[in-house]
Design a protein around this motif. Structure first.
Motif, PDB file in Angstrom:
ATOM      1  N   ILE A 171       0.776  -1.175  -0.151  1.00 46.08           N
ATOM      2  CA  ILE A 171      -0.054   0.011   0.026  1.00 46.08           C
ATOM      3  C   ILE A 171       0.892   1.458   0.149  1.00 46.08           C
ATOM      4  CG2 ILE A 171      -0.323   0.333   2.465  1.00 46.08           C
ATOM      5  CD1 ILE A 171      -3.260   0.713   1.406  1.00 46.08           C
ATOM      6  N   ASP A 172       2.171   1.026   0.665  1.00 48.03           N
ATOM      7  CA  ASP A 172       2.860   2.553   0.601  1.00 48.03           C
ATOM      8  C   ASP A 172       3.321   2.762  -0.610  1.00 48.03           C
ATOM      9  OD1 ASP A 172       2.908   2.795   3.592  1.00 48.03           O
ATOM     10  OD2 ASP A 172       4.082   0.914   3.557  1.00 48.03           O
ATOM     11  N   GLU A 173       3.848   1.808  -1.486  1.00 46.92           N
ATOM     12  CA  GLU A 173       3.991   2.148  -2.982  1.00 46.92           C
ATOM     13  C   GLU A 173       3.095   2.694  -3.804  1.00 46.92           C
ATOM     14  OE1 GLU A 173       6.234  -1.307  -4.746  1.00 46.92           O
ATOM     15  OE2 GLU A 173       7.574  -1.580  -2.857  1.00 46.92           O
ATOM     16  N   ALA A 174       1.857   2.063  -3.500  1.00 48.27           N
ATOM     17  CA  ALA A 174       0.546   2.452  -4.443  1.00 48.27           C
ATOM     18  C   ALA A 174       0.211   3.848  -3.891  1.00 48.27           C
ATOM     19  CB  ALA A 174      -0.581   1.454  -4.175  1.00 48.27           C
ATOM     20  N   VAL A 175       0.303   4.203  -2.747  1.00 45.43           N
ATOM     21  CA  VAL A 175      -0.092   5.535  -2.359  1.00 45.43           C
ATOM     22  C   VAL A 175       0.928   6.703  -2.893  1.00 45.43           C
ATOM     23  CG1 VAL A 175      -0.250   7.020  -0.233  1.00 45.43           C
ATOM     24  CG2 VAL A 175      -1.398   4.874  -0.202  1.00 45.43           C
ATOM     25  N   CYS A 176       2.404   6.166  -2.513  1.00 49.31           N
ATOM     26  CA  CYS A 176       3.280   7.121  -3.201  1.00 49.31           C
ATOM     27  C   CYS A 176       3.109   7.391  -4.791  1.00 49.31           C
ATOM     28  CB  CYS A 176       4.783   6.494  -2.754  1.00 49.31           C
ATOM     29  SG  CYS A 176       5.892   7.437  -3.573  1.00 49.31           S
ATOM     30  N   ASP A 181      -5.503   9.468   4.424  1.00 52.40           N
ATOM     31  CA  ASP A 181      -4.418   8.620   5.296  1.00 52.40           C
ATOM     32  C   ASP A 181      -4.802   7.199   5.205  1.00 52.40           C
ATOM     33  OD1 ASP A 181      -3.310  11.166   6.039  1.00 52.40           O
ATOM     34  OD2 ASP A 181      -4.467  11.227   7.883  1.00 52.40           O
ATOM     35  N   ILE A 182      -3.644   6.546   5.305  1.00 53.40           N
ATOM     36  CA  ILE A 182      -3.757   4.904   5.580  1.00 53.40           C
ATOM     37  C   ILE A 182      -4.399   4.606   7.016  1.00 53.40           C
ATOM     38  CG2 ILE A 182      -2.661   2.695   5.681  1.00 53.40           C
ATOM     39  CD1 ILE A 182      -0.507   4.018   3.662  1.00 53.40           C
ATOM     40  N   ARG A 183      -5.172   3.738   6.810  1.00 52.44           N
ATOM     41  CA  ARG A 183      -5.852   3.156   8.058  1.00 52.44           C
ATOM     42  C   ARG A 183      -5.855   1.639   8.144  1.00 52.44           C
ATOM     43  NH1 ARG A 183     -11.817   5.312   7.125  1.00 52.44           N
ATOM     44  NH2 ARG A 183     -11.223   5.632   4.941  1.00 52.44           N
ATOM     45  N   ILE A 184      -5.982   0.997   9.387  1.00 54.77           N
ATOM     46  CA  ILE A 184      -6.247  -0.347   9.481  1.00 54.77           C
ATOM     47  C   ILE A 184      -7.567  -0.860   9.791  1.00 54.77           C
ATOM     48  CG2 ILE A 184      -5.308  -2.122  10.993  1.00 54.77           C
ATOM     49  CD1 ILE A 184      -2.542  -0.377  11.571  1.00 54.77           C
ATOM     50  N   ASP A 185      -7.883  -1.625   9.060  1.00 56.34           N
ATOM     51  CA  ASP A 185      -9.341  -2.436   9.123  1.00 56.34           C
ATOM     52  C   ASP A 185      -9.234  -3.014  10.546  1.00 56.34           C
ATOM     53  OD1 ASP A 185     -11.375  -4.681   9.268  1.00 56.34           O
ATOM     54  OD2 ASP A 185     -11.555  -3.770   7.171  1.00 56.34           O
ATOM     55  N   GLU A 186     -10.213  -2.840  11.305  1.00 52.04           N
ATOM     56  CA  GLU A 186     -10.320  -3.343  12.781  1.00 52.04           C
ATOM     57  C   GLU A 186     -10.626  -4.840  12.811  1.00 52.04           C
ATOM     58  OE1 GLU A 186     -14.492  -1.941  14.019  1.00 52.04           O
ATOM     59  OE2 GLU A 186     -12.961  -0.447  14.225  1.00 52.04           O
ATOM     60  N   ILE A 187     -11.274  -5.335  11.764  1.00 50.57           N
ATOM     61  CA  ILE A 187     -11.675  -6.678  11.497  1.00 50.57           C
ATOM     62  C   ILE A 187     -10.567  -7.667  10.908  1.00 50.57           C
ATOM     63  CG2 ILE A 187     -13.232  -8.457  10.693  1.00 50.57           C
ATOM     64  CD1 ILE A 187     -15.393  -5.995  10.694  1.00 50.57           C
ATOM     65  N   PHE A 219      -9.275   7.074  -2.254  1.00 49.96           N
ATOM     66  CA  PHE A 219      -9.037   8.157  -3.222  1.00 49.96           C
ATOM     67  C   PHE A 219     -10.127   8.100  -4.169  1.00 49.96           C
ATOM     68  CE2 PHE A 219      -7.053   4.456  -4.929  1.00 49.96           C
ATOM     69  CZ  PHE A 219      -7.404   4.484  -6.327  1.00 49.96           C
ATOM     70  N   SER A 220     -10.357   9.187  -5.120  1.00 47.25           N
ATOM     71  CA  SER A 220     -11.359   9.224  -5.773  1.00 47.25           C
ATOM     72  C   SER A 220     -11.049   9.374  -7.334  1.00 47.25           C
ATOM     73  CB  SER A 220     -12.477  10.572  -5.524  1.00 47.25           C
ATOM     74  OG  SER A 220     -12.667  10.493  -4.210  1.00 47.25           O
ATOM     75  N   LEU A 226       0.389   6.887  -6.650  1.00 50.42           N
ATOM     76  CA  LEU A 226      -0.857   7.838  -6.630  1.00 50.42           C
ATOM     77  C   LEU A 226      -0.572   9.369  -6.532  1.00 50.42           C
ATOM     78  CD1 LEU A 226      -3.669   5.746  -5.125  1.00 50.42           C
ATOM     79  CD2 LEU A 226      -3.200   6.156  -7.855  1.00 50.42           C
ATOM     80  N   LYS A 227       0.030   9.816  -5.527  1.00 53.50           N
ATOM     81  CA  LYS A 227       0.448  10.924  -5.081  1.00 53.50           C
ATOM     82  C   LYS A 227       1.089  11.744  -6.320  1.00 53.50           C
ATOM     83  CE  LYS A 227      -0.114  10.820  -0.209  1.00 53.50           C
ATOM     84  NZ  LYS A 227       0.200  10.908   1.081  1.00 53.50           N
ATOM     85  N   THR A 228       2.294  10.876  -6.676  1.00 53.74           N
ATOM     86  CA  THR A 228       2.763  11.559  -7.826  1.00 53.74           C
ATOM     87  C   THR A 228       2.211  11.726  -9.144  1.00 53.74           C
ATOM     88  OG1 THR A 228       3.689   9.386  -8.798  1.00 53.74           O
ATOM     89  CG2 THR A 228       5.132  10.114  -7.131  1.00 53.74           C
ATOM     90  N   GLN A 229       0.971  11.073  -9.383  1.00 60.24           N
ATOM     91  CA  GLN A 229       0.163  11.191 -10.461  1.00 60.24           C
ATOM     92  C   GLN A 229      -0.764  12.215 -10.089  1.00 60.24           C
ATOM     93  OE1 GLN A 229       0.679   9.500 -13.440  1.00 60.24           O
ATOM     94  NE2 GLN A 229       2.412   9.230 -12.378  1.00 60.24           N
TER      95      GLN A 229
END
Length: 122
Positions: A79-84, A95-101, A109-110, A86-89
């Protein structure tokens, strides 16, 4: 195999986003003269598809209590690479969250029409 249809308001902008930014490959592009609209078939992953439609005056149901698709989610390896990426684009990413389940990391993102998209770490 899953297939999903999306109606966009600006075909060229959405085509660029889904093909060039998200990297989905084009299966087939069709212009439907009688409807003055495009249908773009996109390959997602190893077998899923998105049908991207354009119409002259699309209407999106946005009632807060309407039954409808909530969002699309895509699995990513890191996910860190994917977020980075997307931001360069120029894509704004929450912000990255953690699924509690599941304890998996995810974020949103949209697309160009504001359709919420999720990525979650596989």
């Amino acid at each position: 195999m899953a297939m999903l249809a999306i109606i966009c308001s600006n075909y060229e902008k959405s085509k660029k986003f889904y093909v060039e930014v998200l990297g989905f490959s084009i299966i087939k592009q069709t212009f439907r003269q009688e409807r003055s609209s495009y249908k773009l078939d996109l390959r997602v992953g190893s077998g899923d598809q998105i049908e991207l439609f354009s119409f002259p005056n699309p209407q999106r149901v946005s009632h807060s209590e309407a039954c409808r698709l909530r969002h699309l989610a895509f699995a990513v390896k890191t996910i860190d690479e994917a977020v980075c990426y997307l931001k360069t684009q120029g894509v704004q990413v929450e912000d990255i969250r953690i699924d509690e389940i599941t304890s998996k990391r995810f974020t949103f993102f949209s697309d160009p029409d504001g359709l919420p998209l999720e990525i979650h770490e596989n």
